[in-house]
Write a protein that holds these residues in place. Sequence first.
Motif: not given
Length: 180
Positions: A27, A52-53, A55-57, A59-60, A72
């Motif tokens: 990450r 999407p993974t 993008d998710r990290w 953003t987080r 998570e």
Amino acid sequence: MELSVEQAAELRELVNSRDVPADIATRGRIVLWSGEGRRRKDIAELLGVSLPTVDRWKTRYAEQGLAGLEGERPGGAREQVPVRVRARVIALTRMTPPSGTGLSHWSARELAKYLERTENITVSWHYIARIWRKESLKPLAAADPSQRTESASVRLNECSRRRWATRSGGATRARLSQRS
């Protein structure tokens, strides 16, 4: 994604640390490489993750900083059978079967059938056997011989005869054939 010099140094330290789990390091790499200007498609391909993974990290991290990378964590599978059902299986195992069942002791299959018939609890006999192994439980035999069914004692006698004949080997057969 823009990273300050301090943030980039912090992420490099995280990524290169031996004490950090691999998923968190991955990450961190996502965010670090994104800050260095790499395309998300390249990041996903290099790390073996989906877009999407990535993008998710990103953003987080933007929302929560380093703490966002630690969330998570994948957990184990949830318990499929409620705890109260497990407790009930253990409680019934420690008791002799009710006299109306005609059983001298529980078998995993009989206990599963009994639970479904009387308490509307459906569990497999495999699950019951697994609990018995895990808890080192052995079903209790009924103390009163009148509770034992005739078929159970016939089966026991038949098993004993077979076992004795097997241990004796051919000598028993020879003696029987001489008598004829």
